[in-house]
Motif scaffolding. Structure first.
Motif, PDB file in Angstrom:
ATOM      1  N   ASP A   1      48.019 -41.825 -52.737  1.00  0.00           N
ATOM      2  CA  ASP A   1      47.689 -42.978 -53.582  1.00  0.00           C
ATOM      3  C   ASP A   1      46.538 -43.801 -53.031  1.00  0.00           C
ATOM      4  O   ASP A   1      45.867 -44.511 -53.771  1.00  0.00           O
ATOM      5  CB  ASP A   1      48.922 -43.874 -53.740  1.00  0.00           C
ATOM      6  N   GLY A   2      46.316 -43.720 -51.719  1.00  0.00           N
ATOM      7  CA  GLY A   2      45.255 -44.521 -51.120  1.00  0.00           C
ATOM      8  C   GLY A   2      43.874 -43.916 -51.235  1.00  0.00           C
ATOM      9  O   GLY A   2      42.909 -44.466 -50.715  1.00  0.00           O
ATOM     10  N   THR A   3      43.764 -42.778 -51.901  1.00  0.00           N
ATOM     11  CA  THR A   3      42.479 -42.105 -52.031  1.00  0.00           C
ATOM     12  C   THR A   3      41.466 -43.003 -52.744  1.00  0.00           C
ATOM     13  O   THR A   3      41.777 -43.636 -53.749  1.00  0.00           O
ATOM     14  CB  THR A   3      42.644 -40.792 -52.821  1.00  0.00           C
ATOM     15  N   SER A   4      40.249 -43.031 -52.224  1.00  0.00           N
ATOM     16  CA  SER A   4      39.209 -43.868 -52.820  1.00  0.00           C
ATOM     17  C   SER A   4      38.805 -43.333 -54.191  1.00  0.00           C
ATOM     18  O   SER A   4      39.001 -42.160 -54.516  1.00  0.00           O
ATOM     19  CB  SER A   4      37.979 -43.891 -51.903  1.00  0.00           C
ATOM     20  N   ASP A   5      38.221 -44.197 -54.993  1.00  0.00           N
ATOM     21  CA  ASP A   5      37.754 -43.789 -56.312  1.00  0.00           C
ATOM     22  C   ASP A   5      36.726 -42.668 -56.209  1.00  0.00           C
ATOM     23  O   ASP A   5      36.717 -41.742 -57.030  1.00  0.00           O
ATOM     24  CB  ASP A   5      37.133 -44.983 -57.050  1.00  0.00           C
ATOM     25  N   ARG A   6      35.874 -42.757 -55.192  1.00  0.00           N
ATOM     26  CA  ARG A   6      34.822 -41.730 -55.051  1.00  0.00           C
ATOM     27  C   ARG A   6      35.426 -40.362 -54.764  1.00  0.00           C
ATOM     28  O   ARG A   6      35.010 -39.353 -55.344  1.00  0.00           O
ATOM     29  CB  ARG A   6      33.866 -42.127 -53.912  1.00  0.00           C
TER      30      ARG A   6
END
Length: 268
Positions: free
Chosen positions: A241-246
Motif C-alpha cells: 500500500d505504501g508504493t509511490s504513485d510513480r
C-alpha cells in the motif's frame, strides 16, 4: 571480506553532457542478496551497473566492494584514480553479464570461458578446463564445449556468457538486461539459470524488465527514474500500500500486460 555489505554505493553521479544519468544514487547490497533494479528506459539502470563495474567513470560519490574503495586510492588528504591494472584487479572480483553476449566468435565455448582463467588469474590449463566444464554443466551446455558462438542460439550464447562471468567465483554478479537481446522463446532458458544462481545464494544485481521474474527471484527492488532511486525495499513492501504513485504507474503497465496475456490464454 568484511561483515558489512558486499557492495556499497554512496551518492554517485554520472552525467553525459547536460544529461544526469545518475543523480545521487546510493545503494547497499548484502551478502547473498538479489536486488532487482527496475524502471523506465533511460532511468539510469544500466549506467548504474556499468559504473559499479568501472566501465563508466563516476563524476562524484564513492563505491566500495567489501569495504575497498573502487576506482580510487587515498593520497595524502585526497584521492587519486587507480592505475588501469589496479582497476582491472578490482573488476575481476565482479562478474558482468551484458545485454549482448560479447563472446569471441573465433574461439570455442570452452576457450571463451577458460581463457581469462589462464591468462589473467594464472590457473593451469587443466584447472581452467575443470572449472569450465563444471560451469557448462551448471548452465546446461556441457555438450557445447567445442562449439563456436555461431553454432549456438541466443539463449545458449547468453548462458555461456553467464558461465564466463562465474568462472572466477565473483563476489557479486551484475546482470544488465540479460534477456533483452533474446527472442521471446529463448528467454526462459536464461531466466532458469539465473533463478538457480539466486537459489544458490549468489549475490546479484539484476537490471531487468522481466517484472514477473524479478518478483520471483529478488529479495529487494530498486525502482529508478530520471537517474534517481525513487523507491526501494523488500518485494512485499515495494508492491504494498505504501508504493509511490510513480511506481504504481510503472507497474500498472506490467499488470495490464499480464492480464491481457491471461485473457488471451482463456480465449484459446
Amino acid at each position: 571480506m568484511t561483515t558489512g555489505p558486499v557492495l556499497s554505493v554512496r551518492n554517485i553521479r554520472r552525467s553525459f553532457g547536460e544529461h544526469a544519468a545518475l543523480d545521487g544514487v546510493s545503494l547497499d547490497v548484502a551478502e547473498g542478496e538479489v536486488v532487482a533494479v527496475i524502471g523506465p528506459s533511460g532511468s539510469g539502470k544500466s549506467t548504474l551497473v556499468r559504473c559499479v563495474h568501472q566501465l563508466e567513470p563516476i563524476d562524484s560519490g564513492a563505491m566500495y566492494l567489501d569495504g575497498d574503495l573502487l576506482g580510487y586510492e587515498h593520497s595524502g588528504a585526497g584521492l587519486r584514480p587507480l592505475r588501469p591494472r589496479q582497476v582491472a584487479e578490482q573488476r575481476r572480483r565482479m562478474g558482468m553479464v551484458f545485454q549482448q553476449f560479447q563472446l569471441f566468435p573465433h574461439w570455442t565455448v570452452e576457450r571463451n570461458i577458460s581463457e581469462a582463467q589462464v591468462r589473467v588469474h594464472g590457473r593451469s590449463q587443466e584447472q581452467a578446463r575443470e572449472r569450465t566444464l563444471e560451469l557448462l554443466a551448471k548452465v546446461g551446455l556441457t555438450e557445447k564445449a567445442a562449439a563456436y558462438s555461431r553454432q549456438l542460439s541466443g539463449g545458449q550464447q547468453q548462458r555461456v556468457a553467464i558461465a564466463r562471468a562465474l568462472a572466477t567465483r565473483p563476489r557479486i554478479m551484475l546482470l544488465d538486461e540479460p534477456t533483452s537481446a533474446l527472442d521471446p522463446e529463448l528467454v526462459d532458458e536464461v531466466l532458469t539459470v539465473i533463478r538457480d544462481l539466486a537459489a544458490a545464494g549468489l549475490t546479484m544485481i539484476i537490471v531487468t524488465h522481466e517484472i514477473a521474474f524479478a518478483l520471483e527471484v529478488a529479495d529487494r527492488f530498486v525502482f529508478m527514474d530520471r537517474g534517481r532511486v525513487v523507491e526501494q525495499g523488500p518485494v512485499a513492501d515495494v508492491l504494498g500500500d505504501g508504493t509511490s504513485d510513480r511506481l504504481r504507474s510503472f507497474l500498472s503497465r506490467y499488470t495490464q500486460q499480464r492480464d491481457t496475456a491471461r485473457e488471451a490464454r482463456f480465449r484459446v
